[in-house]
Design an enzyme around this catalytic site. Structure first.
Site, PDB file in Angstrom:
ATOM      1  N   LYS A 153       0.700  -1.259  -0.206  1.00  0.00           N
ATOM      2  CA  LYS A 153      -0.078  -0.036  -0.006  1.00  0.00           C
ATOM      3  C   LYS A 153       0.705   1.307  -0.006  1.00  0.00           C
ATOM      4  CE  LYS A 153      -4.117  -2.158   2.184  1.00  0.00           C
ATOM      5  NZ  LYS A 153      -5.029  -2.040   3.502  1.00  0.00           N
ATOM      6  N   ARG A 166      -2.367 -14.254   5.118  1.00  0.00           N
ATOM      7  CA  ARG A 166      -3.270 -13.755   6.044  1.00  0.00           C
ATOM      8  C   ARG A 166      -2.279 -13.795   7.410  1.00  0.00           C
ATOM      9  NH1 ARG A 166      -7.317 -10.018   4.789  1.00  0.00           N
ATOM     10  NH2 ARG A 166      -7.799 -10.399   6.951  1.00  0.00           N
ATOM     11  N   PHE A 225     -15.303   3.831   7.287  1.00  0.00           N
ATOM     12  CA  PHE A 225     -13.861   4.265   6.932  1.00  0.00           C
ATOM     13  C   PHE A 225     -13.757   4.277   5.153  1.00  0.00           C
ATOM     14  CE2 PHE A 225     -13.883  -0.264   8.090  1.00  0.00           C
ATOM     15  CZ  PHE A 225     -13.630  -0.910   6.819  1.00  0.00           C
ATOM     16  N   ASN A 265      -2.207   0.278   6.566  1.00  0.00           N
ATOM     17  CA  ASN A 265      -1.674  -0.786   7.182  1.00  0.00           C
ATOM     18  C   ASN A 265      -0.795  -1.682   6.365  1.00  0.00           C
ATOM     19  OD1 ASN A 265      -3.459  -1.829   5.751  1.00  0.00           O
ATOM     20  ND2 ASN A 265      -4.700  -2.847   7.239  1.00  0.00           N
ATOM     21  N   TYR A 287     -12.421  -1.755  -3.584  1.00  0.00           N
ATOM     22  CA  TYR A 287     -13.036  -1.952  -2.104  1.00  0.00           C
ATOM     23  C   TYR A 287     -14.722  -1.610  -2.015  1.00  0.00           C
ATOM     24  CZ  TYR A 287      -8.373  -1.973  -0.301  1.00  0.00           C
ATOM     25  OH  TYR A 287      -6.950  -2.414   0.298  1.00  0.00           O
ATOM     26  N   ARG A 331       2.646  -6.521   9.074  1.00  0.00           N
ATOM     27  CA  ARG A 331       1.984  -5.281   9.348  1.00  0.00           C
ATOM     28  C   ARG A 331       2.455  -4.885  10.717  1.00  0.00           C
ATOM     29  NH1 ARG A 331      -4.140  -7.024   7.617  1.00  0.00           N
ATOM     30  NH2 ARG A 331      -4.399  -5.829   5.645  1.00  0.00           N
ATOM     31  N   THR A 371      -5.360  -6.787  10.819  1.00  0.00           N
ATOM     32  CA  THR A 371      -5.613  -5.450  10.253  1.00  0.00           C
ATOM     33  C   THR A 371      -5.049  -4.567  10.968  1.00  0.00           C
ATOM     34  OG1 THR A 371      -7.653  -6.463   9.501  1.00  0.00           O
ATOM     35  CG2 THR A 371      -7.573  -4.085   9.168  1.00  0.00           C
ATOM     36  N   HIS A 428      -2.018  -5.386   1.607  1.00  0.00           N
ATOM     37  CA  HIS A 428      -3.575  -6.113   1.243  1.00  0.00           C
ATOM     38  C   HIS A 428      -3.304  -7.638   1.427  1.00  0.00           C
ATOM     39  CE1 HIS A 428      -7.484  -7.064  -0.235  1.00  0.00           C
ATOM     40  NE2 HIS A 428      -6.852  -7.773  -1.216  1.00  0.00           N
ATOM     41  N   GLU A 438      -9.643 -10.285  -7.075  1.00  0.00           N
ATOM     42  CA  GLU A 438      -8.858  -9.195  -7.395  1.00  0.00           C
ATOM     43  C   GLU A 438      -7.619  -9.225  -8.119  1.00  0.00           C
ATOM     44  OE1 GLU A 438     -10.003  -8.730  -2.817  1.00  0.00           O
ATOM     45  OE2 GLU A 438      -8.052  -9.472  -2.928  1.00  0.00           O
TER      46      GLU A 438
HETATM   47  P1  ADP Z   1      -7.953  -6.530   5.914  1.00  0.00           P
HETATM   48  O1  ADP Z   1      -7.068  -5.547   5.013  1.00  0.00           O
HETATM   49  O2  ADP Z   1      -7.273  -7.023   7.192  1.00  0.00           O
HETATM   50  O3  ADP Z   1      -8.668  -7.748   5.090  1.00  0.00           O
HETATM   51  P2  ADP Z   1     -10.687  -5.453   5.971  1.00  0.00           P
HETATM   52  O4  ADP Z   1     -10.826  -6.151   4.755  1.00  0.00           O
HETATM   53  O5  ADP Z   1     -11.617  -5.293   7.162  1.00  0.00           O
HETATM   54  O6  ADP Z   1      -9.270  -5.495   6.485  1.00  0.00           O
HETATM   55  O7  ADP Z   1     -10.521  -3.662   5.482  1.00  0.00           O
HETATM   56  C1  ADP Z   1      -9.714  -3.426   4.447  1.00  0.00           C
HETATM   57  C2  ADP Z   1      -8.967  -2.112   4.638  1.00  0.00           C
HETATM   58  O8  ADP Z   1      -9.639  -1.078   5.275  1.00  0.00           O
HETATM   59  C3  ADP Z   1      -7.660  -2.555   5.884  1.00  0.00           C
HETATM   60  O9  ADP Z   1      -6.786  -3.049   5.230  1.00  0.00           O
HETATM   61  C4  ADP Z   1      -7.713  -1.126   6.316  1.00  0.00           C
HETATM   62  O10 ADP Z   1      -6.621  -0.514   5.408  1.00  0.00           O
HETATM   63  C5  ADP Z   1      -8.941  -0.345   6.198  1.00  0.00           C
HETATM   64  N1  ADP Z   1      -9.573  -0.240   7.498  1.00  0.00           N
HETATM   65  C6  ADP Z   1     -10.144  -1.573   7.885  1.00  0.00           C
HETATM   66  N2  ADP Z   1     -10.740  -1.022   9.001  1.00  0.00           N
HETATM   67  C7  ADP Z   1     -10.576   0.293   9.308  1.00  0.00           C
HETATM   68  C8  ADP Z   1     -11.128   1.147  10.342  1.00  0.00           C
HETATM   69  N3  ADP Z   1     -11.768   0.817  11.431  1.00  0.00           N
HETATM   70  N4  ADP Z   1     -10.591   2.603  10.006  1.00  0.00           N
HETATM   71  C9  ADP Z   1      -9.952   2.849   9.029  1.00  0.00           C
HETATM   72  N5  ADP Z   1      -9.324   2.036   8.053  1.00  0.00           N
HETATM   73  C10 ADP Z   1     -10.010   0.805   8.079  1.00  0.00           C
HETATM   74 MG    MG Z   2     -10.102  -7.736   3.660  1.00  0.00          MG
END
Ligand code: ADP
Ligand code: MG
Length: 138
Positions: free
Chosen positions: A10, A86, A58, A113, A50, A103, A92, A116, A127
């Site tokens: 990212k 993962r 968010f 973070n 997304y 991470r 996350t 992805h 994807e």
């Molecule tokens: P992951 O990337 O671990 O699969 P998610 O699919 O839940 O997590 O969320 C996608 C992305 O959205 C996260 O990697 C992060 O960049 C962002 N994100 C998730 N939750 C939050 C939050 N509460 N506040 C801000 N950004 C968030």
């Molecule tokens: Mg995700």
């Protein structure tokens, strides 16, 4: 099981100079690179990628962040790739990620973070196809 997953490095990790270390770690962990490119998402394309999170509070912040700079996108192959990757990237929220995970080592915050990782074989396929044509996968 496809044994493939999709990842992005990212914009935060790119700007902070962690792309080389992250790719090195991925290769050392035994992932084969099926496809890889450096690119930049428009806000529209980030929103599309997304879209599953469109109703989340968010979402706007996420789209803005993911279109704020260059990224690296890649398809990776390893046995049980989705689940193992993962585990390698960690939770996350980097504050909750296990020691030694990507991470934990390189992420800035819950939103920014570093990487992805796809959450299912089906989404890995969708994807990967979002970024790569058949001619770019080997
Ligand atoms: P992951 O990337 O671990 O699969 P998610 O699919 O839940 O997590 O969320 C996608 C992305 O959205 C996260 O990697 C992060 O960049 C962002 N994100 C998730 N939750 C939050 C939050 N509460 N506040 C801000 N950004 C968030
Ligand atoms: Mg995700």
């Amino acid at each position: 099981m496809s044994n493939r997953t999709f990842t992005m490095i990212k914009p935060d990790a790119m700007k902070n100079g962690h792309a080389g270390a992250i790719l090195d770690r991925i290769i050392k962990e035994g992932y084969r690179i099926v496809a890889l490119k450096q690119t930049k998402l428009s806000a529209e394309k980030a929103g599309e990628f997304y879209a599953v999170h469109a109703a989340r509070p968010f979402y706007g912040e996420l789209v803005e962040f993911m279109s704020s700079g260059i990224i690296i996108a890649a398809i990776l192959e390893k046995e049980n790739a989705v689940a193992s990757f993962r585990t390698l990237i960690g939770a996350t929220d980097p504050a909750k990620a296990d020691e030694g995970t990507i991470r934990k080592l390189y992420a800035t915050s819950l939103g920014e973070n570093a990487v992805h990782g796809s959450d299912s074989d089906e989404n890995a396929e969708i994807e990967g196809n979002f970024f790569f044509s058949g001619l770019e996968k080997f």
